[in-house]
Design a protein around this motif. Sequence first.
Motif, PDB file in Angstrom:
ATOM      1  N   ARG A   1      -3.517  13.415   0.608  1.00  0.00           N
ATOM      2  CA  ARG A   1      -2.555  14.417   1.060  1.00  0.00           C
ATOM      3  C   ARG A   1      -1.580  14.777  -0.063  1.00  0.00           C
ATOM      4  N   SER A   2      -1.225  13.799  -0.885  1.00  0.00           N
ATOM      5  CA  SER A   2      -0.353  14.062  -2.035  1.00  0.00           C
ATOM      6  C   SER A   2      -1.042  14.976  -3.041  1.00  0.00           C
ATOM      7  N   LEU A   3      -2.334  14.771  -3.248  1.00  0.00           N
ATOM      8  CA  LEU A   3      -3.100  15.659  -4.122  1.00  0.00           C
ATOM      9  C   LEU A   3      -3.073  17.087  -3.587  1.00  0.00           C
ATOM     10  N   LEU A   4      -3.298  17.246  -2.290  1.00  0.00           N
ATOM     11  CA  LEU A   4      -3.283  18.582  -1.684  1.00  0.00           C
ATOM     12  C   LEU A   4      -1.930  19.252  -1.890  1.00  0.00           C
ATOM     13  N   ALA A   5      -0.855  18.508  -1.667  1.00  0.00           N
ATOM     14  CA  ALA A   5       0.482  19.082  -1.823  1.00  0.00           C
ATOM     15  C   ALA A   5       0.765  19.435  -3.281  1.00  0.00           C
ATOM     16  N   ALA A   6       0.401  18.545  -4.202  1.00  0.00           N
ATOM     17  CA  ALA A   6       0.640  18.805  -5.625  1.00  0.00           C
ATOM     18  C   ALA A   6      -0.160  20.014  -6.105  1.00  0.00           C
ATOM     19  N   ALA A   7      -1.411  20.107  -5.664  1.00  0.00           N
ATOM     20  CA  ALA A   7      -2.231  21.271  -6.035  1.00  0.00           C
ATOM     21  C   ALA A   7      -1.637  22.552  -5.464  1.00  0.00           C
ATOM     22  N   SER A   8      -1.130  22.485  -4.232  1.00  0.00           N
ATOM     23  CA  SER A   8      -0.503  23.652  -3.615  1.00  0.00           C
ATOM     24  C   SER A   8       0.715  24.096  -4.418  1.00  0.00           C
ATOM     25  N   ILE A   9       1.515  23.140  -4.881  1.00  0.00           N
ATOM     26  CA  ILE A   9       2.690  23.462  -5.691  1.00  0.00           C
ATOM     27  C   ILE A   9       2.283  24.170  -6.980  1.00  0.00           C
ATOM     28  N   LEU A  10       1.265  23.662  -7.645  1.00  0.00           N
ATOM     29  CA  LEU A  10       0.818  24.270  -8.906  1.00  0.00           C
ATOM     30  C   LEU A  10       0.203  25.642  -8.680  1.00  0.00           C
TER      31      LEU A  10
ATOM     32  N   SER B   1      23.153  27.391 -12.087  1.00  0.00           N
ATOM     33  CA  SER B   1      22.721  26.408 -11.108  1.00  0.00           C
ATOM     34  C   SER B   1      21.321  25.885 -11.409  1.00  0.00           C
ATOM     35  N   GLY B   2      21.164  24.587 -11.251  1.00  0.00           N
ATOM     36  CA  GLY B   2      19.843  23.984 -11.422  1.00  0.00           C
ATOM     37  C   GLY B   2      18.964  24.101 -10.190  1.00  0.00           C
ATOM     38  N   ARG B   3      19.549  24.524  -9.077  1.00  0.00           N
ATOM     39  CA  ARG B   3      18.805  24.784  -7.835  1.00  0.00           C
ATOM     40  C   ARG B   3      17.997  23.584  -7.354  1.00  0.00           C
ATOM     41  N   GLN B   4      18.524  22.377  -7.537  1.00  0.00           N
ATOM     42  CA  GLN B   4      17.741  21.187  -7.195  1.00  0.00           C
ATOM     43  C   GLN B   4      17.381  21.137  -5.719  1.00  0.00           C
ATOM     44  N   GLU B   5      18.351  21.421  -4.849  1.00  0.00           N
ATOM     45  CA  GLU B   5      18.092  21.341  -3.419  1.00  0.00           C
ATOM     46  C   GLU B   5      17.033  22.352  -2.997  1.00  0.00           C
ATOM     47  N   ALA B   6      17.098  23.548  -3.555  1.00  0.00           N
ATOM     48  CA  ALA B   6      16.110  24.572  -3.221  1.00  0.00           C
ATOM     49  C   ALA B   6      14.719  24.146  -3.665  1.00  0.00           C
ATOM     50  N   LEU B   7      14.631  23.500  -4.840  1.00  0.00           N
ATOM     51  CA  LEU B   7      13.338  23.039  -5.333  1.00  0.00           C
ATOM     52  C   LEU B   7      12.805  21.885  -4.480  1.00  0.00           C
TER      53      LEU B   7
ATOM     54  N   PHE C   1       0.851  -1.183   0.000  1.00  0.00           N
ATOM     55  CA  PHE C   1       0.000   0.000   0.000  1.00  0.00           C
ATOM     56  C   PHE C   1       0.896   1.246   0.000  1.00  0.00           C
ATOM     57  N   PRO C   2       0.556   2.273  -0.806  1.00  0.00           N
ATOM     58  CA  PRO C   2       1.415   3.468  -0.852  1.00  0.00           C
ATOM     59  C   PRO C   2       1.387   4.229   0.461  1.00  0.00           C
ATOM     60  N   LYS C   3       2.576   4.637   0.926  1.00  0.00           N
ATOM     61  CA  LYS C   3       2.698   5.361   2.193  1.00  0.00           C
ATOM     62  C   LYS C   3       3.529   6.625   2.067  1.00  0.00           C
ATOM     63  N   SER C   4       4.337   6.740   1.012  1.00  0.00           N
ATOM     64  CA  SER C   4       5.233   7.881   0.868  1.00  0.00           C
ATOM     65  C   SER C   4       4.514   9.060   0.240  1.00  0.00           C
ATOM     66  N   VAL C   5       4.221  10.071   1.045  1.00  0.00           N
ATOM     67  CA  VAL C   5       3.557  11.271   0.515  1.00  0.00           C
ATOM     68  C   VAL C   5       4.474  11.988  -0.463  1.00  0.00           C
ATOM     69  N   GLU C   6       5.768  11.992  -0.204  1.00  0.00           N
ATOM     70  CA  GLU C   6       6.696  12.659  -1.123  1.00  0.00           C
ATOM     71  C   GLU C   6       6.672  12.001  -2.492  1.00  0.00           C
ATOM     72  N   GLN C   7       6.802  10.669  -2.535  1.00  0.00           N
ATOM     73  CA  GLN C   7       6.788   9.970  -3.815  1.00  0.00           C
ATOM     74  C   GLN C   7       5.493  10.214  -4.569  1.00  0.00           C
ATOM     75  N   MET C   8       4.383  10.119  -3.876  1.00  0.00           N
ATOM     76  CA  MET C   8       3.101  10.262  -4.539  1.00  0.00           C
ATOM     77  C   MET C   8       2.781  11.719  -4.879  1.00  0.00           C
ATOM     78  N   THR C   9       3.314  12.669  -4.112  1.00  0.00           N
ATOM     79  CA  THR C   9       3.133  14.080  -4.463  1.00  0.00           C
ATOM     80  C   THR C   9       3.767  14.375  -5.807  1.00  0.00           C
ATOM     81  N   LEU C  10       4.985  13.870  -6.026  1.00  0.00           N
ATOM     82  CA  LEU C  10       5.660  14.106  -7.303  1.00  0.00           C
ATOM     83  C   LEU C  10       4.894  13.448  -8.450  1.00  0.00           C
TER      84      LEU C  10
ATOM     85  N   ALA D   1       9.049  19.959  -0.082  1.00  0.00           N
ATOM     86  CA  ALA D   1       8.887  19.535   1.310  1.00  0.00           C
ATOM     87  C   ALA D   1       7.997  20.504   2.085  1.00  0.00           C
ATOM     88  N   ARG D   2       8.147  21.813   1.836  1.00  0.00           N
ATOM     89  CA  ARG D   2       7.331  22.803   2.552  1.00  0.00           C
ATOM     90  C   ARG D   2       5.877  22.700   2.141  1.00  0.00           C
ATOM     91  N   HIS D   3       5.609  22.446   0.863  1.00  0.00           N
ATOM     92  CA  HIS D   3       4.236  22.286   0.410  1.00  0.00           C
ATOM     93  C   HIS D   3       3.595  21.047   1.034  1.00  0.00           C
TER      94      HIS D   3
END
Length: 455
Positions: A376-385, A437-443, A322-331, A448-450
């Motif tokens: 929760r991943s949907l909420l985070a992804a929508a917040s990012i957009l 710079s590709g600014r990967q860490e900042a992105l 069962f999926p548990k990683s909000v980070e993976q599913m947010t992306l 994570a904040r979203h």
Amino acid sequence: MTSSPEPFFGNIDAIAYEGPESDNPLAFRWYDAGRIIMGKTMAEHLRFGVCYWHSFAWDGSDIFGHGTLDRPWNPASRTGNTTIDPLDAAKLKMAAAFEFIEKLGAPFFSFHDIDIAPAGSSFRETCGHFDEMVDEAAGHMDRTGIKLLWGTTNAFSHPRFMAGAATNPDPDLFAYAAAQVAHCMNATHRLGGANYVLWGGREGYETLLNTDMSRELDQLGRFLNMVVEHKHAIGFEGALLIEPKPMEPTKHQYDYDVATVYGFLQRYGLDNEIKVNIEVNHATLSGHDFHHEVATAVHSGIFGSIDANAGDDRLGWDLDLFPKSVEQMTLGMLEILRGGGFTTGGLMFDTKLRRMSIERDDLFHGHIGAMDTMARSLLAAASILEDGEIDRRRTARYAGWDAEQRILDGSHPAAVTLQQLHDEVIGDDSFDPQPVSGRQEALENLVARHIERAR
């Protein structure tokens, strides 16, 4: 219509949304079906489905041990009834399945043909059993309002398919698989299925010593063209989907990943007819991130649906967690939303309990947690957009190309050749482009904040 004499999950009430502060393990903390996100309800965005095979047809057995789960309709399970008639067992199983799905509040389910009906002594008798169970499913669907996300054919478990179905060296086996797919497609159409999935479980090979790959790929291309022809012949308006997987059960699968499937579809003239059903665990097995596979499908115009589950990077087989990683599913949800969201597809939980999770309510715990993860991943992804900062930075990174259509567009009036670019660069001693710079860490910190503040 036959139903179980008493509820299989009689001690469980309908699962309700209680919010992030709830401590109730049998309640949703994040999945609020009617909540509006970016103009659609959560239910419309996520289109959750419950799979029939792992949740109800599987008894907890594996290659090292017998079944452990409480499945009285399955004679092989620890509570199975060895005297029950196979069709009565199938109806008991179906009643329990719809009871579970209705109480969970998922709008969809999916099945393989062999999940819902027992085999007969001949193909004709097997089809008769299947048709009877399709009638049973139609009654449950009418009663509950639950819909069919997709149907599919199991043309890989029976020993006859040990060398494949469409790719089998025996044309009689090709014909048998074609008949099985046609019958299941007809049933999916009758039940109003939104999609039909084709997973070629053994469409691959173990060794080239006995395999003519060119011949097998041509057979598979012809088989899928016949499927497309049948879809139009019966008036099925749902989408046809291929589910990529790199290996297991065969060493080399012909549908390795999304990019491989897209190349295959183009070669056989199917890229406008068939899309993909992406499984998260299969992406892991192919060495890709889940969101990579979604982005590839969206870019290629073949994004269809998702099998929402998870694997383990340390284990090289399909775990169907069962999926548990909000980070993976947010992306992953971010790429789905960028692509316009689901049309016919949805999030099918191709997931199974662990063999030690033997209580009946464990099935609810697994699905509730998975649905909350995706919500929760949907909420985070929508917040990012909606925030737009990540997309603004990505657009700015490529801003230089906006003024360089003469390079990008070969039909541009001022299009340049490779030699012309060489001459321009060698003729300008001040030309010295510098890396940015590709600014990967900042992105990643922004993501994570979203996730942290998504509510």
